[in-house]
Design a protein around this motif. Structure first.
Motif, short mmCIF file in Angstrom:
data_model
loop_
_atom_site.label_atom_id
_atom_site.label_comp_id
_atom_site.label_asym_id
_atom_site.label_seq_id
_atom_site.Cartn_x
_atom_site.Cartn_y
_atom_site.Cartn_z
N UNK A 131 -48.75 65.95 -7.84
CA UNK A 131 -48.73 64.49 -8.13
C UNK A 131 -47.66 63.97 -8.94
N UNK A 132 -46.93 64.86 -9.41
CA UNK A 132 -45.72 64.35 -10.14
C UNK A 132 -44.59 63.90 -9.24
N UNK A 133 -43.52 63.29 -10.00
CA UNK A 133 -42.37 62.98 -9.43
C UNK A 133 -41.15 63.53 -10.14
N UNK A 134 -39.93 63.15 -9.42
CA UNK A 134 -38.98 63.54 -10.04
C UNK A 134 -38.29 62.20 -10.54
N UNK A 135 -38.20 62.35 -11.75
CA UNK A 135 -37.74 61.00 -12.49
C UNK A 135 -36.43 60.35 -12.18
N UNK A 136 -35.40 61.31 -11.72
CA UNK A 136 -34.36 60.64 -11.51
C UNK A 136 -34.19 60.04 -10.09
N UNK A 137 -35.00 60.79 -8.99
CA UNK A 137 -35.09 60.00 -7.91
C UNK A 137 -35.83 59.23 -7.70
N UNK A 138 -37.09 58.91 -8.69
CA UNK A 138 -37.87 57.88 -8.66
C UNK A 138 -37.18 56.42 -9.18
N UNK A 139 -36.35 56.82 -10.09
CA UNK A 139 -35.59 55.73 -10.95
C UNK A 139 -34.57 55.14 -9.76
N UNK A 140 -34.09 55.91 -9.28
CA UNK A 140 -32.96 55.74 -8.07
C UNK A 140 -33.45 55.00 -6.96
N UNK A 141 -34.62 55.09 -6.52
CA UNK A 141 -35.56 54.30 -5.58
C UNK A 141 -35.86 53.08 -6.00
N UNK A 142 -36.36 52.99 -7.24
CA UNK A 142 -36.75 51.93 -7.97
C UNK A 142 -35.46 50.83 -7.95
N UNK A 143 -34.47 51.25 -8.44
CA UNK A 143 -33.07 50.48 -8.32
C UNK A 143 -32.77 50.10 -7.01
N UNK A 144 -32.65 50.85 -5.96
CA UNK A 144 -32.57 50.47 -4.81
C UNK A 144 -33.44 49.30 -4.22
N UNK A 145 -34.61 49.47 -4.61
CA UNK A 145 -35.73 48.46 -3.93
C UNK A 145 -35.45 47.27 -4.68
N UNK A 146 -34.97 47.20 -6.09
CA UNK A 146 -34.70 45.92 -6.89
C UNK A 146 -33.47 45.30 -6.30
N UNK A 147 -32.49 46.25 -5.85
CA UNK A 147 -31.28 45.77 -5.12
C UNK A 147 -31.69 45.03 -3.82
#
Length: 337
Positions: A299-315
């Motif tokens: 149930x955990x995440x890879x913080x780096x991948x999660x932040x990258x995914x968030x930045x992409x969705x923000x873009x």
């Protein structure tokens, strides 16, 4: 194929809503550090996570129980050590001095008798020690003080039974049963019951330490007490007698020294149990770390991948807003000045 403005707008609003959903989902994952936040998002992982959480909380309960038991055993060991030290003092100091030729005066023996009497009372106080609201040496009945010494110091009872009961009596049989009482707790060793619904000893930990087992009970074949507290009282009586019998006192003293071994054996047994608890704690802590690692994978995440995914969705969301301004047709109002 003709594409109408309304079709473009409908398609745009649908895609914009999906883009907003993706942005919110990625933002939530970054904030919660979880790969899913509802069962609907990932039913398989949610089921696996539920099992891991149950194991995790069970281990936490066992660790909490183990810590409590360790504190309880520290109290038992401390109290027995106090009794052992008092027995040692009586054996090595007062008994030896009372038998010395230059010490055998009525006044001196009275002084020794008063000191031993005080030690006798102190031993009973130590044996009635408590941990939180439980008496440490009461076997399975931890709510009532196990030992009671009579005012004259001649009689000691354990849970209402005279500890000086002769062999082959009902009281002696009762004391034997009480000395073998068990009180089991589950420490994650697979607690199980046998065919008679009794706890299998190897599947649980016995926290009971009946005080009567440590300090002795009954009488030997010569009619001498097997209890150190009672013998301490008999030493006092011998010292206070008008006609001091050195031979009788010497026999009591030798018996008293022999019984001190039982107390040392009790302390040794506690040491063995403490070592077992330490080993069990290490095992539970290793299991705790392993479970947490498994929970993180499920149930955990890879913080780096999660932040990258968030930045992409923000873009993507910002781009969608800019696209929206270009697909709206100019109206009559746009040309008015």
């Amino acid at each position: 194929m003709r594409i109408t403005t309304n079709a473009i707008l409908r398609d745009y609003k649908s895609n914009l809503a999906a883009t907003i959903d993706n942005l919110n989902l990625s933002r939530t994952r970054v904030m919660t550090q979880r790969s899913f936040n509802s069962v609907a998002e990932d039913p398989g992982s949610a089921a696996r996570a539920s099992q891991l959480h149950r194991k995790y909380y069970k281990i936490q309960d066992n660790l909490s129980m183990l810590t409590d038991i360790q504190s309880r055993q520290d109290g038992q060991e401390g109290a027995l050590t106090q009794v052992s030290n008092m027995v040692k003092t009586i054996s090595e100091d007062y008994n030896v001095q009372a038998m010395s030729g230059d010490k055998q005066t009525p006044e001196t023996r009275q002084t020794f008798a008063a000191a031993i009497r005080q030690y006798q009372k102190s031993m009973v106080l130590s044996l009635n020690s408590t941990y939180e609201d439980t008496f440490l040496f009461a076997g399975s009945d931890g709510k009532n003080a196990p030992f009671e010494l009579s005012a004259d110091g001649k009689t000691l009872t354990y849970r209402g039974i005279n500890v000086d009961a002769p062999m082959n009596t009902s009281d002696y049989a009762s004391l034997t049963n009480l000395s073998n009482e068990k009180l089991y707790v589950d420490l994650g060793m697979g607690l199980s019951l046998d065919e008679a619904d009794q706890v299998v000893p190897s599947s649980a930990f016995n926290i009971s330490l009946p005080g009567i087992k440590a300090i002795g009970y009954g009488q030997d074949k010569n009619g001498m007490s097997n209890n150190v507290v009672v013998l301490a009282g008999q030493l006092v009586e011998a010292l206070e007698a008008k006609n001091f019998d050195a031979d009788a006192y010497g026999k009591l003293m030798n018996k008293f020294k022999d019984l001190s071994t039982n107390i040392l054996n009790g302390i040794t047994d506690l040491g063995v149990k403490s070592e077992f608890l330490t080993t069990t704690k290490d095992r539970l802590e290793d299991a705790d770390i392993s479970i947490q690692e498994q929970m993180q994978k499920v149930e955990g995440i890879d913080p780096a991948a999660a932040i990258t995914d968030y930045m992409w969705n923000q873009y993507a969301y910002n781009a969608a807003l800019k696209v929206g301004t270009s697909i709206l047709s100019p109206s009559f109002i746009d040309f008015m000045r």
